[in-house]
Design an enzyme around this catalytic site. Structure first.
Site, PDB file in Angstrom:
ATOM      1  N   LYS A  75     -72.905 -12.949 -61.593  1.00 15.40           N
ATOM      2  CA  LYS A  75     -73.357 -12.605 -62.942  1.00 15.40           C
ATOM      3  C   LYS A  75     -73.109 -13.772 -63.892  1.00 15.40           C
ATOM      4  O   LYS A  75     -72.063 -14.432 -63.842  1.00 15.40           O
ATOM      5  CB  LYS A  75     -72.611 -11.357 -63.418  1.00 15.40           C
ATOM      6  CG  LYS A  75     -73.027 -10.826 -64.776  1.00 15.40           C
ATOM      7  CD  LYS A  75     -72.234  -9.578 -65.107  1.00 15.40           C
ATOM      8  CE  LYS A  75     -72.609  -8.972 -66.443  1.00 15.40           C
ATOM      9  NZ  LYS A  75     -71.832  -7.743 -66.731  1.00 15.40           N
ATOM     10  N   SER A 151     -74.224  -3.885 -68.002  1.00 13.87           N
ATOM     11  CA  SER A 151     -74.721  -5.214 -68.279  1.00 13.87           C
ATOM     12  C   SER A 151     -74.902  -6.064 -67.020  1.00 13.87           C
ATOM     13  O   SER A 151     -75.420  -7.171 -67.104  1.00 13.87           O
ATOM     14  CB  SER A 151     -73.755  -5.922 -69.239  1.00 13.87           C
ATOM     15  OG  SER A 151     -72.469  -6.104 -68.646  1.00 13.87           O
ATOM     16  N   SER A 175     -70.383  -1.405 -66.810  1.00 18.41           N
ATOM     17  CA  SER A 175     -71.402  -2.424 -66.562  1.00 18.41           C
ATOM     18  C   SER A 175     -71.660  -2.768 -65.105  1.00 18.41           C
ATOM     19  O   SER A 175     -72.649  -3.425 -64.795  1.00 18.41           O
ATOM     20  CB  SER A 175     -71.056  -3.708 -67.323  1.00 18.41           C
ATOM     21  OG  SER A 175     -71.227  -3.508 -68.699  1.00 18.41           O
TER      22      SER A 175
END
Length: 473
Positions: A75, A151, A175
């Site tokens: 990420k 996220s 997330s």
């Protein structure tokens, strides 16, 4: 793309090369990323070079580490040496020096995983869907008109679409679990401190690092790699004595005391989601668990969470100029302005609420080994908006953020589909440091109700393409 454990078995038997596996992942990225927008950076040259080195080690019978040659992604909130970490924001200079790995990325390198690239995130990771001013909207592989969640939305897309086997995400309020649930993959937020973090998150000890994978065994393997002390994180704990991979090798829930809370006592749940989750919970009973209906007993802590989270948003943007602030995601700008108005006393009061919820859950787990709930109260909604009905993202994530406040391990696994073909997730929560128990329960469910044979429709018919060469997408 098979699982990480499947790839390693193929490498060991000489049936497949890390180069072939990496080329397959890159081809899927080339084919699908234009639709899904899961990756913001891909470095095919570097990935193929690392895969070739791995292939030579396997040829000699000398693999190194637990993930040698396995294609993975990271990420774009986690520092990755040699690549910019832009966090979905135009406020970060890509031309600065990028010579540090986050602890989790360093562990991937030590175990010789092939890091293909970086996955998309909302700006500075602030919300539960994935779109940002820098790279746009990330879409759901089951229906690209819908959100992937966030996220760690790009990480979930990468796994669901076969663009690698393991993707590292972060989870400060859901997330990892939100996009894993919406995108139909497995994800776990481990106990806080199991996976060390550097630099410290502006959201403080709400934020955890965890893997998203196609199988529970892959997540267990990833946590064996990622866990342990790193001197840069004073709050990290030691690596557990038993490996997580061993914990899922012969999983059982027989005799476990499992509490099923379909609403936490205060959540309204979509009927299709509720039906899928209730059916899934029955599977635990069929496997020998003692399943009881029980709510933990805390009121919705959303206001306290807002104080903690919005203060973090203010901290993450404190050094920006007025011009930079004007260019932020409008929602982020709103919450950081609200966060900047909270006082130290507000923060301490929210921390006291957090401690009270933690105490409630500690006492709850004296009676129950695990808690299961829906992961999300609704299926995925339209891409490109923060909320399907207005308001903040916390309005539709009530099952996830409480367990960031308590720092407990919490996983989500696919347990069904809506009539529109969108995935439904089941959340499994354990007491702090009971990560192996959570994984074992999820692995037992996975064996009873496997989901791996069903791939998103967008993946069907993927053909090979030319690997994307070291560029921002």
């Amino acid at each position: 793309m098979t699982s990480a454990t499947g790839l390693l078995a193929d490498y060991r038997a000489g049936r497949l090369s890390p180069v072939a596996a990496t080329r397959d992942a890159l081809a899927r990225i080339d084919e699908l990323n234009g639709t899904l927008n899961g990756f913001c950076l891909v470095d095919a040259d570097r990935a193929l070079a690392d895969a070739a080195e791995s292939a030579e080690r396997w040829r000699r019978g000398e693999p190194r580490g637990l993930l040698d040659g396995v294609p993975v992604s990271v990420k774009d909130l986690l520092l990755t040496r040699g690549w910019p970490t832009l966090r979905g924001s135009r406020t970060i200079d890509p031309g600065q020096r990028w010579d540090v790995d986050a602890p989790s990325v360093a562990r991937l390198r030590e175990h010789h995983a092939v890091i293909i690239g970086k996955t998309t995130t909302p700006e500075l990771g602030w919300k539960g869907v994935t779109d940002n001013p820098l790279t746009g909207v990330t879409r759901n592989p089951w229906d690209p008109a819908m959100t992937s969640g966030g996220s760690s939305g790009g990480a979930a897309v990468a796994v669901a679409a076969g663009m690698g086997t393991i993707s590292l995400g972060t989870d400060g309020g859901g997330s990892v679990r939100i996009p894993a649930s919406f995108s139909g993959v497995f994800g776990i937020k481990p106990t806080y401190g199991l996976v060390p973090v550097f630099p410290a998150s502006p959201f403080g000890t709400l934020s955890h690092v965890g893997p998203l994978t196609w199988t529970v065994a892959d997540a267990a393997l990833a946590l064996d790699v990622l866990s342990g002390v790193d001197g840069r994180d004073w709050s990290a704990g030691p690596r557990p004595a038993e490996s997580f991979a061993a914990a899922v090798a012969a999983p059982s829930v027989a005799g476990m005391r499992i509490a099923f809370s379909p609403t936490l006592g205060y959540v309204s749940v979509d009927p299709e989601v509720a039906a899928s989750v209730a059916s899934a919970v029955q599977t635990f009973a069929e496997l020998g668990a003692v399943v009881s209906m029980a709510d933990p007993g805390f009121a919705n802590p959303v206001e306290a969470f807002h104080v903690l989270w919005f203060s973090g948003a203010a901290a993450s943007t404190a050094s920006l100029s007025e011009g930079q602030l004007a260019g932020l995601d409008p929602g982020l700008r709103e919450v950081r302005e609200q966060g900047a108005r909270f006082s130290a006393l507000d923060y301490l009061a929210a921390t006291a609420t957090r401690a009270a919820v933690g105490r409630t859950m500690g006492e709850f787990h004296e009676r129950y080994d695990l808690l299961v709930t829906p992961t999300m109260p609704i299926p995925a909604f339209a891409a490109g908006v923060e909320s399907p009905a207005g308001g903040r993202w916390t309005g539709w994530t009530p099952f996830t953020y409480p367990f960031n406040m308590t720092q407990q391990p919490a996983a989500t696994l696919p347990c069904g589909f809506t009539s529109a073909g969108l995935p439904v997730g089941l959340q499994v929560v354990g007491p702090r440091h009971a990560d192996a128990r959570v994984l074992a329960a999820c692995a037992a469910f996975e064996q009873a109700r496997p989901w791996q044979a069903t791939r998103p429709p967008v993946v069907t018919g993927v053909t090979s393409g030319s690997p994307t060469r070291g560029k921002l997408l």
